[in-house]
Design a protein around this motif. Structure first.
Motif, short mmCIF file in Angstrom:
data_model
loop_
_atom_site.label_atom_id
_atom_site.label_comp_id
_atom_site.label_asym_id
_atom_site.label_seq_id
_atom_site.Cartn_x
_atom_site.Cartn_y
_atom_site.Cartn_z
N ASP A 19 -3.96 -11.91 0.76
CA ASP A 19 -2.92 -12.74 0.66
C ASP A 19 -2.75 -12.43 2.33
O ASP A 19 -2.95 -11.19 2.70
CB ASP A 19 -1.81 -13.50 0.18
CG ASP A 19 -1.15 -12.15 0.20
OD1 ASP A 19 -0.73 -11.33 0.53
OD2 ASP A 19 -0.41 -12.46 -1.43
N ARG A 20 -1.73 -12.92 3.32
CA ARG A 20 -0.62 -12.51 4.41
C ARG A 20 0.06 -11.19 4.55
O ARG A 20 0.64 -11.12 6.02
CB ARG A 20 -0.20 -14.02 4.75
CG ARG A 20 1.14 -14.44 4.44
CD ARG A 20 1.43 -15.13 5.23
NE ARG A 20 1.61 -16.64 4.06
CZ ARG A 20 0.09 -17.55 4.21
NH1 ARG A 20 -0.16 -17.51 5.60
NH2 ARG A 20 0.62 -18.36 4.11
N HIS A 21 0.58 -10.75 3.56
CA HIS A 21 1.80 -9.94 3.16
C HIS A 21 0.69 -8.30 3.54
O HIS A 21 0.04 -8.41 3.32
CB HIS A 21 2.13 -9.62 2.09
CG HIS A 21 2.90 -10.69 1.25
ND1 HIS A 21 2.51 -12.56 1.33
CD2 HIS A 21 4.18 -12.02 2.57
CE1 HIS A 21 3.15 -13.34 0.92
NE2 HIS A 21 3.96 -12.80 1.35
N PRO A 22 2.16 -7.22 4.42
CA PRO A 22 1.39 -6.21 4.46
C PRO A 22 0.75 -5.80 3.37
O PRO A 22 0.13 -3.97 2.79
CB PRO A 22 2.42 -5.59 5.31
CG PRO A 22 3.37 -6.96 5.30
CD PRO A 22 3.46 -7.47 4.67
N LEU A 145 -2.91 -0.57 -7.42
CA LEU A 145 -1.75 -0.93 -6.45
C LEU A 145 -1.40 -0.18 -5.66
O LEU A 145 -1.99 1.94 -5.53
CB LEU A 145 -0.70 -0.75 -7.92
CG LEU A 145 -1.20 -1.91 -9.15
CD1 LEU A 145 0.66 -1.03 -9.71
CD2 LEU A 145 -1.53 -2.92 -8.64
N VAL A 146 -1.76 0.06 -4.65
CA VAL A 146 -1.56 0.26 -3.23
C VAL A 146 -0.24 -0.06 -2.61
O VAL A 146 0.07 -1.75 -2.67
CB VAL A 146 -2.51 -0.07 -2.31
CG1 VAL A 146 -2.11 0.48 -0.57
CG2 VAL A 146 -3.89 0.51 -2.53
N PRO A 147 0.46 1.07 -2.19
CA PRO A 147 2.38 0.65 -1.41
C PRO A 147 1.77 0.14 -0.11
O PRO A 147 0.95 -0.47 0.49
CB PRO A 147 2.27 1.83 -1.41
CG PRO A 147 1.60 2.50 -2.21
CD PRO A 147 0.17 2.29 -1.90
N GLU A 148 2.93 -0.74 -0.03
CA GLU A 148 2.97 -1.92 1.13
C GLU A 148 3.00 -0.81 2.24
O GLU A 148 1.99 -1.27 2.94
CB GLU A 148 4.38 -2.34 0.94
CG GLU A 148 4.44 -3.66 2.50
CD GLU A 148 6.00 -4.50 2.32
OE1 GLU A 148 6.04 -4.96 3.28
OE2 GLU A 148 6.08 -4.85 1.02
N HIS A 149 3.45 0.19 2.32
CA HIS A 149 3.51 0.67 3.35
C HIS A 149 2.08 2.39 3.56
O HIS A 149 3.28 3.53 3.48
CB HIS A 149 4.73 1.55 4.26
CG HIS A 149 5.47 0.27 4.30
ND1 HIS A 149 5.16 -0.37 5.20
CD2 HIS A 149 6.73 -0.07 3.64
CE1 HIS A 149 6.73 -1.41 4.95
NE2 HIS A 149 7.32 -1.28 3.80
#
Length: 152
Positions: A19-22, A145-149
């Protein structure tokens, strides 16, 4: 010793929630790197949700708004994957996100599910957290699960 789930002549498949989230963008970059190393293909999956629609449900362009949002996400995925030479496809579904990811992964006998893991916060990221929680509890295959940063 168990039998391989993928036929030898087929490339393994990674399903990536997008989706559009980082966090989703980090997940897609990580999944592409994994796919390169595993000689796998990607199925980039977007589950249409309320964020794809305008705030006003009575808006005249309600459906057109969602189509534009999904097209923008596909273009974003295409841009992120442009540096990789791997087969990939983009699929759009409707429904409860975690259930849709599990169903698509099962239908395609995916090797793995990859999604972004946003910090646990109220709002949009809370939904992402609940999807990750559901997947890790109910998936019949590995979930990354990949961290946002993530630095990649």
């Amino acid at each position: 010793m168990g039998a391989a789930t993928n036929r030898p002549h087929e490339m393994p498949l990674l399903v990536v929630g997008y989706d559009r989230h980082p966090a989703a963008q980090s997940a897609l970059r990580t999944a592409a790197e994994l796919a390169d190393r595993l000689r796998a293909r990607l199925l980039v999956l977007h589950v249409v949700d309320l964020e794809d629609y305008p705030i006003d449900p009575d808006a005249a362009d309600w459906e057109a708004w969602a189509e534009r949002a999904v097209s923008a996400e596909r273009a974003s995925a295409e841009e992120l994957l442009a540096v990789h030479r791997l087969p990939w496809s983009f699929q759009v579904t409707h429904g409860e996100p975690a259930r849709q990811v599990l169903e698509v992964a099962a239908r395609h006998d995916a090797l793995m599910i990859v999604i972004g893991a946003a910090r646990r916060e109220w709002g949009v990221h809370l939904l992402t957290y609940s999807v990750a929680k559901h997947l890790t509890r109910h998936a019949d295959r590995p979930v990354l699960l990949v961290p946002e940063h993530h630095p990649r």
